[in-house]
Scaffold this active site. Sequence first.
Site, PDB file in Angstrom:
ATOM      1  N   LYS A 110       0.876  -1.413  -0.086  1.00 14.68           N
ATOM      2  CA  LYS A 110      -0.001  -0.136  -0.113  1.00 14.68           C
ATOM      3  C   LYS A 110       0.935   1.130  -0.186  1.00 14.68           C
ATOM      4  CE  LYS A 110      -4.542  -1.589   1.109  1.00 14.68           C
ATOM      5  NZ  LYS A 110      -5.717  -1.589   1.826  1.00 14.68           N
ATOM      6  N   LYS A 192      -4.500 -10.269  -6.249  1.00 12.36           N
ATOM      7  CA  LYS A 192      -5.621 -10.422  -5.344  1.00 12.36           C
ATOM      8  C   LYS A 192      -6.636  -9.601  -5.973  1.00 12.36           C
ATOM      9  CE  LYS A 192      -5.955  -8.474  -1.305  1.00 12.36           C
ATOM     10  NZ  LYS A 192      -7.035  -7.938  -0.578  1.00 12.36           N
ATOM     11  N   LYS A 195     -11.053  -4.632  -3.540  1.00 17.19           N
ATOM     12  CA  LYS A 195     -12.243  -3.353  -3.649  1.00 17.19           C
ATOM     13  C   LYS A 195     -11.616  -2.195  -3.795  1.00 17.19           C
ATOM     14  CE  LYS A 195     -13.319  -3.963   1.314  1.00 17.19           C
ATOM     15  NZ  LYS A 195     -12.122  -3.337   2.067  1.00 17.19           N
TER      16      LYS A 195
HETATM   17  N1  AQP Z   1      -9.280 -11.681  -2.869  1.00 22.50           N
HETATM   18  C1  AQP Z   1      -9.681 -11.966  -1.527  1.00 22.50           C
HETATM   19  N2  AQP Z   1      -9.979 -13.147  -1.353  1.00 22.50           N
HETATM   20  C2  AQP Z   1     -10.292 -13.873   0.000  1.00 22.50           C
HETATM   21  N3  AQP Z   1     -10.201 -13.007   0.924  1.00 22.50           N
HETATM   22  C3  AQP Z   1     -10.190 -11.611   0.878  1.00 22.50           C
HETATM   23  N4  AQP Z   1     -10.260 -10.577   1.707  1.00 22.50           N
HETATM   24  C4  AQP Z   1      -9.750  -9.391   1.108  1.00 22.50           C
HETATM   25  N5  AQP Z   1      -9.590  -9.932  -0.245  1.00 22.50           N
HETATM   26  C5  AQP Z   1      -9.848 -10.992  -0.412  1.00 22.50           C
HETATM   27  C6  AQP Z   1     -10.583 -10.714   2.838  1.00 22.50           C
HETATM   28  O1  AQP Z   1     -11.837  -9.856   3.349  1.00 22.50           O
HETATM   29  C7  AQP Z   1     -11.859  -9.130   4.543  1.00 22.50           C
HETATM   30  C8  AQP Z   1     -11.647  -7.616   4.133  1.00 22.50           C
HETATM   31  O2  AQP Z   1     -10.628  -6.784   4.719  1.00 22.50           O
HETATM   32  P1  AQP Z   1     -10.418  -5.453   4.396  1.00 22.50           P
HETATM   33  O3  AQP Z   1     -11.776  -4.692   4.162  1.00 22.50           O
HETATM   34  O4  AQP Z   1      -9.706  -4.737   5.874  1.00 22.50           O
HETATM   35  O5  AQP Z   1      -9.520  -5.319   3.216  1.00 22.50           O
HETATM   36  P2  AQP Z   1      -8.430  -6.019   2.671  1.00 22.50           P
HETATM   37  O6  AQP Z   1      -8.072  -7.232   3.253  1.00 22.50           O
HETATM   38  O7  AQP Z   1      -7.535  -5.029   2.172  1.00 22.50           O
HETATM   39  O8  AQP Z   1      -9.337  -6.346   1.451  1.00 22.50           O
HETATM   40  P3  AQP Z   1      -9.595  -5.638  -0.097  1.00 22.50           P
HETATM   41  O9  AQP Z   1     -10.919  -6.091  -0.801  1.00 22.50           O
HETATM   42  O10 AQP Z   1      -8.498  -5.924  -0.855  1.00 22.50           O
HETATM   43  O11 AQP Z   1      -9.613  -4.168   0.246  1.00 22.50           O
HETATM   44  P4  AQP Z   1      -8.517  -2.928  -0.246  1.00 22.50           P
HETATM   45  O12 AQP Z   1      -8.593  -3.149  -1.583  1.00 22.50           O
HETATM   46  O13 AQP Z   1      -9.403  -1.738   0.266  1.00 22.50           O
HETATM   47  O14 AQP Z   1      -7.480  -3.302   0.307  1.00 22.50           O
HETATM   48  C9  AQP Z   1     -10.379  -9.625   5.067  1.00 22.50           C
HETATM   49  O15 AQP Z   1     -10.565 -10.769   6.038  1.00 22.50           O
HETATM   50  C10 AQP Z   1      -9.704 -10.169   3.901  1.00 22.50           C
HETATM   51  O16 AQP Z   1      -8.547 -11.009   4.320  1.00 22.50           O
END
Ligand code: AQP
Length: 326
Positions: A110, A192, A195
Amino acid sequence: MRIFSGIQPTGSLHIGNYFGAIKQWVDLQDKNDCLFCIVDLHAITSPYEIKEFESKVLEKAIVYLSAGINPEKAIMFVQSKVKEHTELCWLLNSITPLGELQRMTQYKEKSLKQKKKECAGLLNYPILMAADILLYNTDIVPVGEDQKQHVELARDIAKRFNHLFGETFTLPQAQLPKQGARIMSISNPKEKMSKSGAPENYISLFDSPKDIRKKIKSAVTDTEKTIKYNKTKKPGISNLLTIYSLLSDKKIRDIEDEMKDKSYKEFKESLAELIVLKLEPFRKKREELLSREVYVREILKKGEEKASVIAQSKINEVKNKMGLYS
Ligand code: AQP
């Protein structure tokens, strides 16, 4: 068992978030003591729209409910409403080595993406996450694979605190689903599904049938023709097979057999229809809840009250152990 997990309120919740985290939550809520949090304080470590932020938080509460979280069984609340999260974060700051934060994969990724917009919060993010978890004497943290490293750090911080100040925190453990712990982007299957990435990379839980069909049609595959699982050589098809398997409850081997005479186009068409069908109940429930803001706010308020009781008692214990003025 005490369960804690959270999701940031920014972006659209995708099927990766669902299979990695929320589906586990729904399965765990019947037999455990669960707290599911909307972690808004984590989200402000990346650039965000101030005007939309509150509505995004409310929207995530609606998403939790639409995806099957039952507020009669689990405590659902907003992180910033329970001030002990930030308080404990500061206390844990004082015992967390800088080097451990700097080696976190999410921080490295990030901070590269945010470059000039990088803030100290991005580095300290895992300490706040440790505070979220440790505040509630959490046993199990159901998350996707990308968050495993942060839960391990929370466990190390808890061990260090217990060693320095006496037995205080339960040592938490990450729980990953057997399948779906890392759903890959459909536009770039080497990364991965995320979002904060472009909408073409993910299938949102609430995408319209038209968008789902369009996104799956253009999902990246390979130049071969066989529908076979091979994560290294065929990451795109393997990811689509995983999604198919998770949604149909069929084994990947059985899907490969079923699809052996089909083209990628035909496979993608059946997958798109499966996704449309399986996500329909989520879309319907969300539609219904969108007009019930008062009800959703009440759920969050009740959750906040229940979480605060646990958090206050824990923070007092921690401050006592650390010898702070009482
Ligand atoms: N691609 C993925 N496959 C399985 N699990 C996933 N998680 C995220 N992406 C995947 C799990 O969803 C939860 C969301 O956690 P978060 O909102 O704190 O953000 P993150 O892990 O950083 O997820 P994103 O979707 O990738 O968000 P951004 O893009 O904002 O960083 C967690 O339990 C994560 O493991």
